[in-house]
Design a protein around this motif. Structure first.
Motif, PDB file in Angstrom:
ATOM      1  N   LEU A 153       0.836  -1.202   0.000  1.00  0.00           N
ATOM      2  CA  LEU A 153       0.000   0.000   0.000  1.00  0.00           C
ATOM      3  C   LEU A 153       0.867   1.247   0.000  1.00  0.00           C
ATOM      4  O   LEU A 153       1.840   1.352   0.764  1.00  0.00           O
ATOM      5  CB  LEU A 153      -0.896   0.035   1.239  1.00  0.00           C
ATOM      6  N   GLN A 154       0.492   2.184  -0.838  1.00  0.00           N
ATOM      7  CA  GLN A 154       1.055   3.533  -0.799  1.00  0.00           C
ATOM      8  C   GLN A 154      -0.095   4.494  -0.518  1.00  0.00           C
ATOM      9  O   GLN A 154      -1.115   4.459  -1.206  1.00  0.00           O
ATOM     10  CB  GLN A 154       1.718   3.899  -2.118  1.00  0.00           C
ATOM     11  N   VAL A 155       0.069   5.343   0.479  1.00  0.00           N
ATOM     12  CA  VAL A 155      -0.973   6.279   0.886  1.00  0.00           C
ATOM     13  C   VAL A 155      -0.455   7.698   0.694  1.00  0.00           C
ATOM     14  O   VAL A 155       0.670   8.026   1.101  1.00  0.00           O
ATOM     15  CB  VAL A 155      -1.372   6.055   2.359  1.00  0.00           C
ATOM     16  N   GLY A 156      -1.263   8.549   0.065  1.00  0.00           N
ATOM     17  CA  GLY A 156      -0.866   9.931  -0.171  1.00  0.00           C
ATOM     18  C   GLY A 156      -1.838  10.918   0.441  1.00  0.00           C
ATOM     19  O   GLY A 156      -3.058  10.708   0.413  1.00  0.00           O
ATOM     20  N   THR A 202      10.260  10.205  -3.453  1.00  0.00           N
ATOM     21  CA  THR A 202       9.182  10.993  -4.032  1.00  0.00           C
ATOM     22  C   THR A 202       8.332  10.083  -4.916  1.00  0.00           C
ATOM     23  O   THR A 202       8.871   9.262  -5.658  1.00  0.00           O
ATOM     24  CB  THR A 202       9.726  12.154  -4.878  1.00  0.00           C
ATOM     25  N   GLU A 203       7.027  10.225  -4.798  1.00  0.00           N
ATOM     26  CA  GLU A 203       6.116   9.448  -5.631  1.00  0.00           C
ATOM     27  C   GLU A 203       5.121  10.382  -6.307  1.00  0.00           C
ATOM     28  O   GLU A 203       4.799  11.452  -5.781  1.00  0.00           O
ATOM     29  CB  GLU A 203       5.349   8.411  -4.803  1.00  0.00           C
ATOM     30  N   ILE A 207      -4.556  12.255  -9.402  1.00  0.00           N
ATOM     31  CA  ILE A 207      -5.817  12.653  -8.783  1.00  0.00           C
ATOM     32  C   ILE A 207      -6.635  13.420  -9.816  1.00  0.00           C
ATOM     33  O   ILE A 207      -6.236  14.499 -10.252  1.00  0.00           O
ATOM     34  CB  ILE A 207      -5.581  13.523  -7.534  1.00  0.00           C
ATOM     35  N   HIS A 208      -7.739  12.818 -10.236  1.00  0.00           N
ATOM     36  CA  HIS A 208      -8.597  13.404 -11.267  1.00  0.00           C
ATOM     37  C   HIS A 208      -7.792  13.779 -12.511  1.00  0.00           C
ATOM     38  O   HIS A 208      -7.988  14.848 -13.102  1.00  0.00           O
ATOM     39  CB  HIS A 208      -9.338  14.623 -10.714  1.00  0.00           C
ATOM     40  N   ARG A 212       0.348  14.484  -9.158  1.00  0.00           N
ATOM     41  CA  ARG A 212       0.725  15.251  -7.969  1.00  0.00           C
ATOM     42  C   ARG A 212       1.900  14.565  -7.285  1.00  0.00           C
ATOM     43  O   ARG A 212       1.874  13.353  -7.025  1.00  0.00           O
ATOM     44  CB  ARG A 212      -0.466  15.324  -6.994  1.00  0.00           C
ATOM     45  N   ALA A 213       2.939  15.340  -6.974  1.00  0.00           N
ATOM     46  CA  ALA A 213       4.126  14.793  -6.324  1.00  0.00           C
ATOM     47  C   ALA A 213       3.967  14.844  -4.811  1.00  0.00           C
ATOM     48  O   ALA A 213       3.359  15.765  -4.261  1.00  0.00           O
ATOM     49  CB  ALA A 213       5.370  15.570  -6.742  1.00  0.00           C
ATOM     50  N   ALA A 214       4.540  13.865  -4.135  1.00  0.00           N
ATOM     51  CA  ALA A 214       4.495  13.813  -2.679  1.00  0.00           C
ATOM     52  C   ALA A 214       5.773  13.172  -2.164  1.00  0.00           C
ATOM     53  O   ALA A 214       6.380  12.336  -2.841  1.00  0.00           O
ATOM     54  CB  ALA A 214       3.275  13.023  -2.203  1.00  0.00           C
ATOM     55  N   ILE A 215       6.172  13.565  -0.951  1.00  0.00           N
ATOM     56  CA  ILE A 215       7.419  13.057  -0.370  1.00  0.00           C
ATOM     57  C   ILE A 215       7.129  12.047   0.738  1.00  0.00           C
ATOM     58  O   ILE A 215       6.069  12.078   1.365  1.00  0.00           O
ATOM     59  CB  ILE A 215       8.273  14.209   0.203  1.00  0.00           C
TER      60      ILE A 215
END
Length: 367
Positions: A153-156, A202-203, A207-208, A212-215
């Motif tokens: 699972l990856q959660v953002g 970073t992943e 979204i729609h 979107r990048a997230a750390i």
């Protein structure tokens, strides 16, 4: 008769929680250090009872709660001010809910008080707000849909709406986010908790249709989901609240982590954080109405093959935190819970009940 106590009621998050409880028909006891401020808030909310207590004074905390009471606390930073509060609840056999985003603190509560709370029949729910109920909810939907196939699972975590940087955050959130750069991030890998540097990965999340990048950050998904779903091989959590953070956070976290390894460095970091966290308080109702939360869970099987993703979207993070804490407090005071100990949201209430409560608050699955 059992009661609900809000410690830190005159602070930003505590005040929102107190209002949410009153709106649900509860009459919580307001608690904090400033008697004059407590008296004023108690009067504004309908002549509520109040009691002076200090998060650094265990004796005053013991006087706050009795067995079966619910202690809601928003007093942070929790790694500095939360330990005695959690201890007091565990000692007294009281249920406990907090608003922390500090996963290291949650890990300490789990290790120190899990057996004690379970033996007393008390439920302890650390990080029961925007940190980290929405991510656990999104992951829960994925686990419901794909079941035993889900191994990774990856959660953002993301924001929606008209975001404007620091003005969308409370002082507590800013402090937590800055301090998180100095502590290791927890992940679940190969059947155990592992530590990595915050922001070291970073992943990209879709979204729609927007990338979107997230750390990489810590999240209690790492602590609680593998306990409830033992087939999980990996759980990682990412934050995309601040666009562009993936370019600067890895550098800062590496430097600050090295600095915190010495006593002199820790003192310097703590002094700097007090100056950079900004003014007290947080966004007002008008500001909060402009932003919402988006949380995504990507599920993969044992080979890494994507099974699908789940997106949940809802109201402002602070409004959600206040409302979900108030809901949980009223459930606990009425004895509506499934297990005791230091547990996650799904274990405490069941997935269907949690999902229904979040939907009533406004956090719903959209994809």
């Amino acid at each position: 008769m059992a009661k609900i106590v809000v410690l830190g009621a005159t602070g930003y998050a505590g005040g929102l929680a107190a209002h949410a409880l009153v709106n649900r028909g509860a009459r919580p006891v307001l608690a904090g250090r400033n008697e004059a401020a407590l008296a004023q808030l108690a009067s504004e909310l309908g002549d509520l009872p109040y009691q002076v207590a200090d998060a650094t004074d265990l004796a005053s905390l013991h006087l706050l709660v009795d067995p079966g009471d619910v202690l809601v606390t928003t007093v942070g930073p929790f790694h500095r001010l939360g330990s005695l509060v959690a201890q007091a609840a565990a000692d007294r056999g009281a249920h406990y809910i907090d608003s922390t985003g500090e996963v290291g603190f949650v890990r300490d509560v789990l290790e120190k008080h899990g057996e004690q709370a379970q033996a007393r029949g008390a439920v302890m729910l650390p990080a029961f707000g925007n940190d980290y109920v929405p991510g656990i909810l999104a992951a829960g939907y994925a686990l419901q849909e794909w079941g035993e196939q889900v191994a990774n699972l990856q959660v953002g975590y993301f924001l929606s709406g008209e975001t404007s940087g620091n003005s969308d955050m409370s002082q507590g959130t800013r402090t937590t986010m800055l301090e998180s750069l100095t502590f290791p991030t927890l992940t679940w890998e190969k059947g155990r908790i592992q530590e990595q540097r915050t922001g070291s990965q970073t992943e990209k999340f879709s979204i729609h249709g927007e990338q979107r990048a997230a750390i990489l950050v810590s999240g209690t998904e790492v602590l609680f989901l593998p306990r409830e779903f033992p087939q999980l091989q990996s759980v990682t959590v990412f934050n995309g609240w601040s666009p562009g953070a993936e370019r600067v956070v890895p550098l800062f976290s590496k430097a600050l982590g090295a600095l915190r390894s010495t006593k002199f460095g820790r003192e310097k970091i703590d002094a700097a954080l007090q100056k950079t966290a900004g003014p007290s308080g947080g966004p007002d109702a008008e500001q909060r109405a402009r932003t919402g939360i988006q949380n995504i869970a990507i599920a993969r099987d044992r080979t890494g093959r994507p099974l699908g993703q789940v997106l949940v979207e809802g109201p402002n993070a602070y409004d959600f935190t206040a409302e979900v804490m108030a809901w949980a407090a009223t459930e606990l005071i009425d004895g509506h819970f499934r297990t005791s100990g230091v547990v996650g949201p799904i274990a405490a209430f069941g997935f269907a009940e949690l999902a229904a409560a979040c939907a009533e608050i406004g956090l719903r699955r959209t994809v």
